[in-house]
Design a protein around this motif. Structure first.
Motif, PDB file in Angstrom:
ATOM      1  N   LEU A 187       0.851  -1.191   0.000  1.00  0.00           N
ATOM      2  CA  LEU A 187       0.000   0.000   0.000  1.00  0.00           C
ATOM      3  C   LEU A 187       0.883   1.235   0.000  1.00  0.00           C
ATOM      4  CD1 LEU A 187      -2.771   1.602   0.780  1.00  0.00           C
ATOM      5  CD2 LEU A 187      -1.879   1.424   3.088  1.00  0.00           C
ATOM      6  N   ASP A 188       0.554   2.208  -0.841  1.00  0.00           N
ATOM      7  CA  ASP A 188       1.144   3.545  -0.794  1.00  0.00           C
ATOM      8  C   ASP A 188      -0.008   4.509  -0.604  1.00  0.00           C
ATOM      9  OD1 ASP A 188       3.931   3.047  -1.295  1.00  0.00           O
ATOM     10  OD2 ASP A 188       3.400   2.590  -3.370  1.00  0.00           O
ATOM     11  N   PHE A 189       0.065   5.340   0.432  1.00  0.00           N
ATOM     12  CA  PHE A 189      -1.029   6.267   0.733  1.00  0.00           C
ATOM     13  C   PHE A 189      -0.468   7.658   0.951  1.00  0.00           C
ATOM     14  CE2 PHE A 189      -4.031   8.102   3.984  1.00  0.00           C
ATOM     15  CZ  PHE A 189      -5.067   8.344   3.097  1.00  0.00           C
ATOM     16  N   ILE A 224      -5.096   9.701  -1.711  1.00  0.00           N
ATOM     17  CA  ILE A 224      -5.067   8.676  -2.743  1.00  0.00           C
ATOM     18  C   ILE A 224      -4.264   7.491  -2.239  1.00  0.00           C
ATOM     19  CG2 ILE A 224      -4.279   8.072  -5.064  1.00  0.00           C
ATOM     20  CD1 ILE A 224      -4.947  10.939  -5.883  1.00  0.00           C
ATOM     21  N   ALA A 225      -4.882   6.307  -2.331  1.00  0.00           N
ATOM     22  CA  ALA A 225      -4.233   5.062  -1.913  1.00  0.00           C
ATOM     23  C   ALA A 225      -3.985   4.203  -3.145  1.00  0.00           C
ATOM     24  CB  ALA A 225      -5.103   4.309  -0.925  1.00  0.00           C
ATOM     25  N   ILE A 226      -2.775   3.646  -3.254  1.00  0.00           N
ATOM     26  CA  ILE A 226      -2.423   2.698  -4.298  1.00  0.00           C
ATOM     27  C   ILE A 226      -2.264   1.345  -3.610  1.00  0.00           C
ATOM     28  CG2 ILE A 226      -0.768   2.058  -6.091  1.00  0.00           C
ATOM     29  CD1 ILE A 226      -2.038   4.771  -6.664  1.00  0.00           C
ATOM     30  N   LEU A 227      -3.086   0.379  -3.990  1.00  0.00           N
ATOM     31  CA  LEU A 227      -3.035  -0.968  -3.422  1.00  0.00           C
ATOM     32  C   LEU A 227      -2.541  -1.905  -4.521  1.00  0.00           C
ATOM     33  CD1 LEU A 227      -5.997   0.498  -2.522  1.00  0.00           C
ATOM     34  CD2 LEU A 227      -5.778  -1.320  -0.873  1.00  0.00           C
ATOM     35  N   GLN A 228      -1.513  -2.729  -4.203  1.00  0.00           N
ATOM     36  CA  GLN A 228      -0.923  -3.590  -5.214  1.00  0.00           C
ATOM     37  C   GLN A 228      -0.766  -5.020  -4.713  1.00  0.00           C
ATOM     38  OE1 GLN A 228       2.373  -1.787  -7.543  1.00  0.00           O
ATOM     39  NE2 GLN A 228       2.308  -0.218  -5.938  1.00  0.00           N
ATOM     40  N   GLY A 229      -0.884  -5.956  -5.625  1.00  0.00           N
ATOM     41  CA  GLY A 229      -0.642  -7.367  -5.334  1.00  0.00           C
ATOM     42  C   GLY A 229      -1.766  -8.021  -4.560  1.00  0.00           C
ATOM     43  N   TYR A 285      -4.112  -4.416  -8.982  1.00  0.00           N
ATOM     44  CA  TYR A 285      -3.772  -3.008  -8.755  1.00  0.00           C
ATOM     45  C   TYR A 285      -5.063  -2.214  -8.620  1.00  0.00           C
ATOM     46  CZ  TYR A 285      -1.832   1.651  -9.699  1.00  0.00           C
ATOM     47  OH  TYR A 285      -1.467   2.969  -9.615  1.00  0.00           O
ATOM     48  N   ILE A 286      -5.184  -1.453  -7.536  1.00  0.00           N
ATOM     49  CA  ILE A 286      -6.336  -0.565  -7.361  1.00  0.00           C
ATOM     50  C   ILE A 286      -5.831   0.780  -6.849  1.00  0.00           C
ATOM     51  CG2 ILE A 286      -8.475  -0.104  -6.108  1.00  0.00           C
ATOM     52  CD1 ILE A 286      -8.997  -3.101  -5.988  1.00  0.00           C
ATOM     53  N   GLU A 287      -6.264   1.838  -7.518  1.00  0.00           N
ATOM     54  CA  GLU A 287      -6.005   3.204  -7.051  1.00  0.00           C
ATOM     55  C   GLU A 287      -7.334   3.748  -6.545  1.00  0.00           C
ATOM     56  OE1 GLU A 287      -5.279   7.484  -9.086  1.00  0.00           O
ATOM     57  OE2 GLU A 287      -3.805   5.940  -9.604  1.00  0.00           O
ATOM     58  N   TYR A 288      -7.352   4.153  -5.260  1.00  0.00           N
ATOM     59  CA  TYR A 288      -8.599   4.631  -4.661  1.00  0.00           C
ATOM     60  C   TYR A 288      -8.433   6.067  -4.186  1.00  0.00           C
ATOM     61  CZ  TYR A 288     -12.688   5.046  -1.692  1.00  0.00           C
ATOM     62  OH  TYR A 288     -13.862   5.476  -1.133  1.00  0.00           O
ATOM     63  N   ASN A 289      -9.295   6.943  -4.692  1.00  0.00           N
ATOM     64  CA  ASN A 289      -9.295   8.347  -4.292  1.00  0.00           C
ATOM     65  C   ASN A 289     -10.383   8.544  -3.247  1.00  0.00           C
ATOM     66  OD1 ASN A 289      -9.827  11.164  -4.133  1.00  0.00           O
ATOM     67  ND2 ASN A 289      -8.886  11.456  -6.138  1.00  0.00           N
ATOM     68  N   GLN A 290      -9.974   8.816  -2.014  1.00  0.00           N
ATOM     69  CA  GLN A 290     -10.943   8.947  -0.918  1.00  0.00           C
ATOM     70  C   GLN A 290     -11.788  10.203  -1.042  1.00  0.00           C
ATOM     71  OE1 GLN A 290      -8.954   8.615   2.850  1.00  0.00           O
ATOM     72  NE2 GLN A 290      -8.348   6.516   2.469  1.00  0.00           N
ATOM     73  N   LYS A 291     -11.266  11.256  -1.697  1.00  0.00           N
ATOM     74  CA  LYS A 291     -12.034  12.498  -1.836  1.00  0.00           C
ATOM     75  C   LYS A 291     -13.188  12.330  -2.816  1.00  0.00           C
ATOM     76  CE  LYS A 291      -8.287  15.549  -0.529  1.00  0.00           C
ATOM     77  NZ  LYS A 291      -7.292  16.525  -0.939  1.00  0.00           N
ATOM     78  N   THR A 292     -12.933  11.648  -3.940  1.00  0.00           N
ATOM     79  CA  THR A 292     -13.975  11.458  -4.950  1.00  0.00           C
ATOM     80  C   THR A 292     -14.683  10.123  -4.801  1.00  0.00           C
ATOM     81  OG1 THR A 292     -12.415  10.470  -6.525  1.00  0.00           O
ATOM     82  CG2 THR A 292     -12.726  12.875  -6.620  1.00  0.00           C
ATOM     83  N   GLU A 293     -14.127   9.226  -3.988  1.00  0.00           N
ATOM     84  CA  GLU A 293     -14.630   7.866  -3.778  1.00  0.00           C
ATOM     85  C   GLU A 293     -14.764   7.111  -5.109  1.00  0.00           C
ATOM     86  OE1 GLU A 293     -16.861   6.776  -0.434  1.00  0.00           O
ATOM     87  OE2 GLU A 293     -17.303   8.862   0.085  1.00  0.00           O
TER      88      GLU A 293
END
Length: 187
Positions: free
Chosen positions: A93-95, A101-106, A123-131
């Motif tokens: 995870l990179d946040f 913005i969170a980058i989730l990998q593997g 791979y999922i990129e999640y933007n918490q502001k825009t959901e």
């Protein structure tokens, strides 16, 4: 250049107020480094972070940047976003706490508890502001009787919309729909 190192053992718990937001972290062992350019804290073994918005556990977590802006987690990463009710499991995870913005990998598994949507991808990129979540590679999304797969997808949590691309497929019961791109209203 001034350099300070810190090494702490035995699962100590620290609490700071950053960005006007309280952050609590703990681990079996911790080490830190401060320079004029950057501050880094490593949490190793049963690493845990809690902010007002998120909780994260992992084998190893690194906090860096001004006011611990960046969080990197590796190994058995689990977490939840308290505000948006999104739970996740992944390898890394990179946040960015500033952009949310969170980058989730593997081997990523993302669950929208509120809408009963379960998504798996590499791979999922999640933007918490825009959901909004962008899913890539080996996508499998399940919601009610919808089982969706494809190469690339955009999931808009608030609108309950899924834009599925690249060998897109949606199964609903005994029906199967295939196309290069499928728009699905999950309501």
């Amino acid at each position: 250049m001034k350099k300070i190192s810190l090494l702490v053992f035995l699962g100590l718990i620290f609490s700071f107020n950053l960005f006007g937001e309280k952050i609590i972290f703990s681990a079996a062992s911790m080490s830190g480094q401060t320079t004029d350019e950057n501050t880094t804290t490593k949490l190793i073994g049963n690493a845990f972070i809690q902010t007002e918005k998120m909780e994260i556990t992992a084998d190893e977590i690194e906090l860096s940047g001004d006011d611990y802006r960046y969080i990197k987690a590796k190994g058995n990463v689990k977490g939840k976003n308290i505000e948006s009710k999104m739970d996740f499991v992944c390898d890394e995870l990179d946040f960015d706490r500033t952009t949310d913005i969170a980058i989730l990998q593997g081997n990523v598994s993302l669950t929208d508890v509120e809408n009963d949507v379960k998504a798996n991808a590499q791979y999922i990129e999640y933007n918490q502001k825009t959901e909004v979540a962008i899913l890539q590679i080996q996508i499998n999304l399940v919601q009610k009787d919808n089982v969706c797969s494809g190469s690339y997808a955009i999931y808009k949590k608030n609108e309950k919309l899924l834009d599925l691309m690249g060998n897109a497929q949606v199964k609903q019961g005994s029906d199967t729909f295939r196309a290069q791109q499928i728009y699905l209203n999950l309501d």
